[in-house]
Design a protein around this motif. Structure first.
Motif, PDB file in Angstrom:
ATOM      1  N   HIS A 269     -14.871 -21.162  58.344  1.00  0.00           N
ATOM      2  CA  HIS A 269     -15.326 -22.276  57.506  1.00  0.00           C
ATOM      3  C   HIS A 269     -14.305 -23.412  57.587  1.00  0.00           C
ATOM      4  CE1 HIS A 269     -18.628 -20.020  55.740  1.00  0.00           C
ATOM      5  NE2 HIS A 269     -17.793 -19.015  55.550  1.00  0.00           N
ATOM      6  N   ASP A 454     -17.792 -24.889  47.885  1.00  0.00           N
ATOM      7  CA  ASP A 454     -17.451 -24.839  49.304  1.00  0.00           C
ATOM      8  C   ASP A 454     -16.062 -24.240  49.515  1.00  0.00           C
ATOM      9  OD1 ASP A 454     -16.368 -27.211  48.137  1.00  0.00           O
ATOM     10  OD2 ASP A 454     -15.979 -28.007  50.140  1.00  0.00           O
ATOM     11  N   ASN A 458     -15.586 -21.033  51.728  1.00  0.00           N
ATOM     12  CA  ASN A 458     -14.663 -21.137  52.857  1.00  0.00           C
ATOM     13  C   ASN A 458     -13.515 -20.133  52.758  1.00  0.00           C
ATOM     14  OD1 ASN A 458     -16.249 -23.234  53.689  1.00  0.00           O
ATOM     15  ND2 ASN A 458     -14.792 -24.852  53.164  1.00  0.00           N
ATOM     16  N   LYS A 468     -22.538 -13.846  51.219  1.00  0.00           N
ATOM     17  CA  LYS A 468     -21.141 -14.280  51.134  1.00  0.00           C
ATOM     18  C   LYS A 468     -20.337 -13.203  50.424  1.00  0.00           C
ATOM     19  CE  LYS A 468     -23.146 -18.817  50.732  1.00  0.00           C
ATOM     20  NZ  LYS A 468     -24.495 -18.233  50.980  1.00  0.00           N
TER      21      LYS A 468
END
Length: 485
Positions: A269, A454, A458, A468
């Protein structure tokens, strides 16, 4: 327009897939490259190598890449290697000619005896997980990987990792390898030696990450990336290009110096790498330790509501409060009654101390234990736990993290736990390194829930279908914008 042979190849591939179960294909990593992607990768490779290059396809299957290369140019010389005899037979029938040689062999056997070096490699190596490999296979592959690349891999590495290292070692100096591999290789711990190899021993030219919802393979639950490598040591100013989205027309392109890339623990990421804001330099691990919740070995047996336990005749003396599963618990704070039980939940864990003798347990408790289903009683955890019915340490965590999610907006939640409730291994518990006041814990939990989504995504890893995940070490590395007040 595709060739007649390509049309036949697709029909043969469909026939093969329909006669082999999902389990078989997962075990052997047999997921054919979609032709459109093979064509895009072949076009990219063609732009990087001489027109008369000798190209190796080390796991050619029915020949998707061979079909794409042949459609682009008749100047390539191609060697395709395929272990499966039926797939090799199809490739032989469709593609073998004066400029294309199909070899029915295990790639590693072929590599150990082949002296020729190649101008290029293009490959979608088998995505076989490590537990599908025998110990003797791992030893053989590991010895070859060290011989061809100097890299020693963890026993957790999948088959594709060995293909990449051995295959790269078969390139001429300056040769190009284009690999379609699982993107998790650039986040997981076993991929660290490969990340080091790509920044120090060879030149990493490009990594293209497909969006998580675009699996590339309809029936393989992995997100994929294309990794392009040149077999030569990187120069002082070498940079790697990272692209995202569509392979031919990426929605985003960034360039990162290899020296900077080498210092990053995860590459999955990096879309916002060039715009990253400075933070305080502190990470969550400076304040907390992360631990997984307990693995009961059978939640349905060890976890019930308090009323259900009381109906079994089991008193609170043998119970501990425990939070419900994340999917059914959406509160941001858990408060406590005077005895430490959550006011928001009546879920309880059967929590028998290890020092408690079975013979001295109350009759209702012994009767309940005697009724444990054989499937649960024979599970790995219970067979290796002594005594089998004792869970062990159940210390509550003041902050709890949900570490798996498919949400983009709220990937992971942080719950302020003001009760004595413990957690299952569906959560991660945060335990302060030093004493913290209730107000400091409140402030920290609020800060964690305000970390941009994010940054959370990441900081972790992402799997097929948008799943995730945030492992304890990754959670401890999360940057904090300020210190707890």
């Amino acid at each position: 327009m595709v060739s007649e042979n390509e049309t036949i190849r697709r029909h043969e591939q469909d026939a093969f897939d329909s006669t082999h179960s999902q389990e078989e294909r997962n075990e052997h990593g047999q997921f054919a490259t979609p032709y459109d992607l093979a064509r895009a990768m072949a076009e990219d490779l063609q732009s990087r190598v001489p027109s008369d290059s000798h190209v190796l396809e080390p796991s050619c299957g029915t020949g998707s890449f061979i079909s794409a290369l042949s459609a682009l140019s008749d100047s390539f010389t191609i060697t395709g290697v395929e272990k499966d005899s039926s797939l090799s037979e199809t490739a032989q029938r469709l593609w073998a000619n004066d400029s294309c040689n199909i070899v029915n062999a295990d790639f590693f056997d072929y590599a150990s005896s082949e002296s020729e070096q190649f101008d290029a490699i293009i490959s979608n190596p088998p995505y076989s997980r490590h537990h599908h490999l025998s110990q003797s296979e791992k030893r053989f592959y590991s010895q070859l990987a060290v011989s061809f690349s100097g890299v020693s891999l963890s026993g957790l590495a999948g088959l594709h990792a060995y293909f990449l290292l051995v295959g790269t070692g078969m390139l001429k100096t300056g040769g190009i390898g284009s690999w379609l591999i699982p993107s998790e290789l650039f986040s997981v711990n076993y991929g660290e030696p490969i990340r080091k190899f790509l920044t120090q021993k060879v030149t990493l030219e490009r990594i293209h990450f497909f969006d998580p919802e675009n699996l590339q393979f309809d029936d393989a639950l992995v997100t994929s990336c294309v990794t392009v490598i040149k077999r030569e040591k990187p120069g002082d100013g070498a940079r790697a290009v990272f692209t995202y989205g569509d392979f031919r027309s990426p929605r985003k392109t960034i360039s990162i110096p290899l020296r900077e890339l080498a210092a990053l623990p995860k590459w999955q990421h990096l879309e916002n790498y060039e715009e990253r804001e400075n933070h305080s330099g502190r990470v969550l691990g400076d304040y907390f330790k992360a631990k997984r919740g307990i693995a009961t070995g059978g939640n349905s047996f060890f976890i019930k509501t308090r009323d259900e336990w009381h109906n079994e005749g089991i008193a609170d003396e043998w119970l501990s409060p425990i939070l419900p599963a994340p999917r059914s618990f959406h509160l941001s704070e858990v408060t406590s009654d005077a005895s430490g039980w959550p006011q928001e939940s009546d879920i309880a864990l059967l929590n028998i101390p290890r020092t408690a003798s079975y013979a001295n347990l109350p009759t209702p408790v012994r009767k309940y234990l005697d009724g444990c289903p054989e499937k649960i009683r024979g599970s790995y955890i219970l067979r290796h736990r002594s005594p089998w019915y004792s869970i062990g340490n159940t210390k509550s965590a003041p902050i709890v993290c949900t570490y798996m999610s498919r949400s983009d907006s709220t990937p992971f939640r942080f719950i302020r736990n003001k009760s004595d409730a413990t957690i299952t291994n569906a959560y991660l518990g945060l335990y302060p390194q030093t004493s913290m006041s209730e107000e400091e814990l409140d402030s920290m939990c609020n800060m964690l829930n305000n970390i941009p989504s994010d940054v959370l995504i990441n900081g972790g890893r992402e799997y097929g279908g948008g799943l995730k995940k945030l492992e304890p070490r990754e959670l401890m590395s999360l940057p904090l914008t300020s210190s707890p007040s």
